[in-house]
Design an enzyme around this catalytic site. Structure first.
Site, short mmCIF file in Angstrom:
data_model
loop_
_atom_site.label_atom_id
_atom_site.label_comp_id
_atom_site.label_asym_id
_atom_site.label_seq_id
_atom_site.Cartn_x
_atom_site.Cartn_y
_atom_site.Cartn_z
N LYS A 35 0.86 -1.20 0.00
CA LYS A 35 0.00 0.00 0.00
C LYS A 35 0.89 1.25 0.00
O LYS A 35 2.11 1.15 0.23
CB LYS A 35 -0.92 -0.02 1.21
CG LYS A 35 -0.20 -0.03 2.54
CD LYS A 35 -1.18 -0.13 3.69
CE LYS A 35 -0.43 -0.20 5.01
NZ LYS A 35 -1.25 0.02 6.17
N ARG A 131 -9.80 -0.54 16.01
CA ARG A 131 -9.67 0.34 14.85
C ARG A 131 -10.65 -0.24 13.83
O ARG A 131 -11.84 0.02 13.92
CB ARG A 131 -8.21 0.35 14.37
CG ARG A 131 -7.89 1.47 13.41
CD ARG A 131 -6.43 1.47 13.03
NE ARG A 131 -5.99 0.25 12.37
CZ ARG A 131 -4.80 0.09 11.78
NH1 ARG A 131 -3.92 1.07 11.79
NH2 ARG A 131 -4.47 -1.05 11.19
N TYR A 256 15.33 29.61 9.91
CA TYR A 256 14.12 30.20 10.50
C TYR A 256 14.18 30.20 12.01
O TYR A 256 14.49 29.18 12.65
CB TYR A 256 12.87 29.41 10.07
CG TYR A 256 12.45 29.70 8.64
CD1 TYR A 256 12.09 30.99 8.26
CD2 TYR A 256 12.39 28.69 7.70
CE1 TYR A 256 11.70 31.26 6.95
CE2 TYR A 256 12.00 28.94 6.39
CZ TYR A 256 11.65 30.23 6.03
OH TYR A 256 11.25 30.50 4.75
N MET A 304 11.29 24.51 3.55
CA MET A 304 10.52 23.78 2.55
C MET A 304 11.43 23.09 1.53
O MET A 304 11.18 21.96 1.11
CB MET A 304 9.57 24.74 1.81
CG MET A 304 8.60 24.01 0.92
SD MET A 304 7.53 25.08 -0.04
CE MET A 304 6.38 25.64 1.17
#
Ligand SMILES: Cc1ncc(COP(=O)(O)O)c(C=O)c1O
Length: 360
Positions: A35, A131, A256, A304
């Site tokens: 998956k 779940r 940052y 980023m």
């Protein structure tokens, strides 16, 4: 064109991992869990490489991509909504849905297969994880549904352990016992309990079908090791290049919010991978990055498109264009993941579109 950041995917490592795990569980059938695009490694490429008894995906569209490319192996759809039209799609694509909810069960009850081919389905049992999965009463209903519809074929019963990677945790045995008690309603039907951790460390909990995910990709899911896990090979190595190098004085800050401050005159390498590429933004100062075989600490907040690394202690001079390894060969993905407050599963599945996959 080669992108600035890339992932080398070693398909032979996946094949090797698959083989050594299979050798350690020779009596079981194997569902290779591919998956999320094979945990980021490429589901189609893996499906073409290994000879699993079945593949496991989460969604129908993941399975459709494989069928469209000619993969004929049974495909189990483990966590779909399973609305009525989706059951039809499963039948058309010869997919084997896992019926895991009252909603899906009710849809199956009213579903009429369009062909005479048996419609192969699995049942998920909630053995305590709460779940997905059916409870005892819903399993009784499921039994009636399968008995009433001869075209429906129950392939197996699945449950999932909440703490399989915690070896020796009594909750695993409790879940397995609860599951076996519920599975007894379906005499002679195959069972599947074990993900990678249970396969590798709880031989008594294996059942007839293994569901192998993270171990195929070279990760030991547990905090202890054995002869199989010691031999697992990493299959994904994410790399990027130094795009700038700068010297900064003692006391200056980097990136940052200046969360890293130079305690000495420092040399900083800027590497062209950031959170938009899947490098976790929560990586802590000090997270290791490998350049020229040496480990250097992440220094400053992940941006980023780039990260900064303190290369002051490099034993050989580094230059713009040099290759950095973020995880994989030589730098354990699990170690990097821990330093980012996450797990290797998330690192692998986050490697983004800007990270080209290169197969070898
Ligand atoms: C139902 C189910 N089975 C098996 C697996 C494979 O688990 P692992 O990657 O830990 O082997 C997963 C993965 O999340 C899963 O959701």
């Amino acid at each position: 064109m080669q992108t600035l950041s890339w992932a080398d995917i070693d398909l032979s490592a996946i094949a090797y991992n698959f083989d050594i795990i299979k050798q350690s569980s020779p009596n079981q059938k194997t569902i290779a869990v591919i998956k999320a695009n094979g945990y980021g490694h490429g589901a189609l490429e893996i499906a073409k490489t290994i000879k699993a008894d079945a593949f496991g995906v989460a969604r129908i569209h993941e399975a459709k991509l494989l069928r469209d490319k000619g993969i004929q192996t049974p495909i189990i759809v483990m966590s779909e909504l399973l609305a009525e039209d989706q059951l039809t799609e499963c039948e058309q694509l010869r997919l084997e849905p896992v019926i895991h909810s009252a909603f899906a069960l009710n849809n199956l009850k009213h579903f009429r297969p369009r062909t005479n081919r048996p419609f192969r389905c699995w049942l998920k049992v909630d053995s305590g994880m709460h779940r997905l999965g059916l409870n005892s009463e819903q399993l009784d209903t499921a039994k009636c549904v399968f008995e009433a519809h001869p075209n429906l074929h129950l392939v197996g019963l699945i449950t999932h352990l909440a703490s399989a990677e915690k070896i020796g945790d009594p909750k695993n045995t409790m879940q397995a016992n609860a599951f076996k008690q519920l599975a007894a309603k379906f005499e002679g039907v195959d069972i599947s309990i074990a993900n990678s951790a249970a396969t590798l460390f709880h031989p008594d909990l294996r059942g007839e079908w293994l569901r192998l995910g993270i171990s195929l990709y070279g990760i030991n899911p547990a905090h202890q090791s054995n002869t199989v896990t010691e031999n697992l090979k990493p299959a994904m190595t994410v790399r990027s290049r130094i795009i700038d190098i700068k010297d900064i004085p003692q006391g200056d800050r980097v990136g940052y919010n200046g969360i890293w401050q130079a305690t000495r005159s420092s040399r900083i390498a800027i590497i062209g991978i950031g959170y938009a590429d899947g490098y976790p933004r929560h990586a802590k100062n000090g997270t290791p990055v490998l350049i020229n075989g040496e480990r250097f600490p992440l220094s400053g907040r992940v941006s980023m498109d780039m990260i900064s690394v303190d290369i002051t202690d490099a034993s050989k001079p580094l230059k713009v264009g040099d290759v950095a390894t973020l995880w994989g060969e030589g730098l354990d993905a699990e170690e990097v993941a821990q330093s980012c407050g996450t797990i290797a599963y998330e690192l692998f599945t986050s490697a983004g579109q800007r990270v080209t996959k290169i197969y070898r």
